[in-house]
Design a protein around this motif. Structure first.
Motif, PDB file in Angstrom:
ATOM      1  N   LEU A 235      12.890   3.144 -36.377  1.00  0.00           N
ATOM      2  CA  LEU A 235      14.081   3.708 -35.747  1.00  0.00           C
ATOM      3  C   LEU A 235      14.500   4.990 -36.463  1.00  0.00           C
ATOM      4  CD1 LEU A 235      16.097   0.373 -35.532  1.00  0.00           C
ATOM      5  CD2 LEU A 235      15.016   1.544 -33.602  1.00  0.00           C
ATOM      6  N   ASP A 236      15.272   5.809 -35.768  1.00  0.00           N
ATOM      7  CA  ASP A 236      15.815   7.012 -36.391  1.00  0.00           C
ATOM      8  C   ASP A 236      16.862   6.668 -37.439  1.00  0.00           C
ATOM      9  OD1 ASP A 236      14.200   8.570 -34.773  1.00  0.00           O
ATOM     10  OD2 ASP A 236      15.737   8.822 -33.228  1.00  0.00           O
ATOM     11  N   SER A 237      17.581   5.592 -37.212  1.00  0.00           N
ATOM     12  CA  SER A 237      18.602   5.130 -38.159  1.00  0.00           C
ATOM     13  C   SER A 237      18.801   3.635 -37.960  1.00  0.00           C
ATOM     14  CB  SER A 237      19.926   5.872 -37.941  1.00  0.00           C
ATOM     15  OG  SER A 237      20.409   5.659 -36.625  1.00  0.00           O
ATOM     16  N   ASP A 238      19.431   2.985 -38.923  1.00  0.00           N
ATOM     17  CA  ASP A 238      19.674   1.555 -38.823  1.00  0.00           C
ATOM     18  C   ASP A 238      20.455   1.240 -37.547  1.00  0.00           C
ATOM     19  OD1 ASP A 238      18.479   1.364 -41.288  1.00  0.00           O
ATOM     20  OD2 ASP A 238      20.359   1.085 -42.392  1.00  0.00           O
ATOM     21  N   LEU A 239      20.174   0.061 -36.987  1.00  0.00           N
ATOM     22  CA  LEU A 239      20.842  -0.360 -35.750  1.00  0.00           C
ATOM     23  C   LEU A 239      21.480  -1.725 -35.987  1.00  0.00           C
ATOM     24  CD1 LEU A 239      19.239  -0.160 -32.167  1.00  0.00           C
ATOM     25  CD2 LEU A 239      21.082  -1.691 -32.784  1.00  0.00           C
ATOM     26  N   LEU A 240      22.797  -1.778 -35.877  1.00  0.00           N
ATOM     27  CA  LEU A 240      23.533  -3.022 -36.091  1.00  0.00           C
ATOM     28  C   LEU A 240      23.648  -3.806 -34.791  1.00  0.00           C
ATOM     29  CD1 LEU A 240      25.295  -4.851 -37.941  1.00  0.00           C
ATOM     30  CD2 LEU A 240      27.274  -3.508 -37.153  1.00  0.00           C
TER      31      LEU A 240
END
Length: 322
Positions: A235-240
């Protein structure tokens, strides 16, 4: 192999070899006085929150539980409806049905009040529920509907709406995503079966409920569920991901839109004896009144000087405007 077949195979495996903490947010299930939960049921607690809302369970309602798992929530529902076949548990995976039956027999050994006949486990799935129209008081599902692709989710919600009595409630707990799940994760059938890649954003999830005909949606809890870490999941950034517990009522959708309660309140800050918005909402000075998001928006827009509207708490347990 379809994602539904992958899911069925996955749950055959965890029915025979329990995988502790597979989905659940918390290790300890909801505790009720005089209820003893066998350890194997706790190990098979494959939910992401709870669908057992005691305020909805007065009067020994008939409950249809979709996806029995290890039988834990079926047992908890039986705590409130102590009569033969008051709980109908629908489960497509034979191994899971057998495991739940064994677990309920164990529960009877440590709970004098419980008779396994209170729970009827039947073969079936969410897309063709084996019960008549308008026949059950409550439907519950925990961490199952998030697995479905949108077209199948629509079918499942339409089926739930069909079999509920007028005014009946759909109690659900599912993961939701704080932003759309990327396509490469949505297509990963095993991650979908593990309740990690099928989650919808909150607004889309609630709209599916409204589109199925549920005129009132109440958010009972919203909390962190899992973090999809950027490097691990590409992913481009963490996903909550978050866990959302809701209760939706089979009542008509009002002409001006459904009533969605997220814990907002409206407070009259004037000095008159009361405030009447002319639309059926009467507020007392300084006293918070629960309002749905629709009413909250109208009050904040039309009476900004008179009314303070508080933010969503994501916890709502009645007493609302509608």
């Amino acid at each position: 192999m379809s994602y539904l077949e992958t899911t069925a195979n996955f749950y055959r495996d965890v029915a025979e070899t329990p995988e502790t903490g597979l989905c659940c947010v918390q290790n300890n299930p909801q505790q009720l006085p005089g209820l003893n939960i066998p350890s194997v049921m706790q190990e098979m607690n494959y939910g992401c929150g709870t669908t057992v809302q005691p305020t909805e369970l007065v009067g020994s309602p008939t409950v249809l539980y979709i996806g029995v798992g290890g039988g834990l929530e079926a047992l908890q529902f039986a705590y409130f409806s102590r009569k033969p076949e008051a709980i109908i548990a629908v489960e497509p995976v034979a191994e899971m049905r057998e495991a739940a039956q064994r677990n309920l027999a164990l529960a009877a050994e440590s709970n004098d009040w419980f008779d396994p006949n209170y729970v009827k486990i039947v073969e079936g799935d969410a897309f063709a529920l084996p019960v008549a129209d308008n026949s059950v008081d409550i439907i519950a599902q925990n961490c199952l509907f998030n697995i479905f692709e949108p077209s199948d989710l629509r079918k499942a919600l339409q089926e739930a709406h069909r079999v509920l009595k007028p005014g009946g409630r759909l109690s659900m707990s599912d993961p939701i995503a704080t932003r759309p799940i990327p396509e490469h994760l949505q297509k990963d059938e095993r991650l979908r079966a593990m309740c990690l890649s099928g989650a919808l954003p909150y607004e889309e999830y609630v709209q599916h409920l409204i589109d199925a005909g549920f005129g009132t949606v109440e958010v009972r809890a919203r909390r962190p569920y899992r973090l999809l870490e950027a490097k691990t999941y590409n992913l481009d950034s963490d996903l909550l991901l978050e866990s959302l517990d809701t209760v939706s009522s089979k009542v008509p959708v009002p002409a001006d839109g459904a009533c969605v309660f997220t814990g907002k309140t409206a407070i009259y800050r004037g000095c008159q004896e009361s405030f009447d918005d002319g639309d059926g909402h009467i507020l007392q000075p300084g006293v918070p009144a629960s309002v749905c998001d629709k009413t909250a928006k109208k009050l904040a827009t039309n009476f900004p000087e008179d009314i303070l509207v508080t933010d969503s708490t994501w916890h709502y347990f009645g007493g609302g405007c509608c």
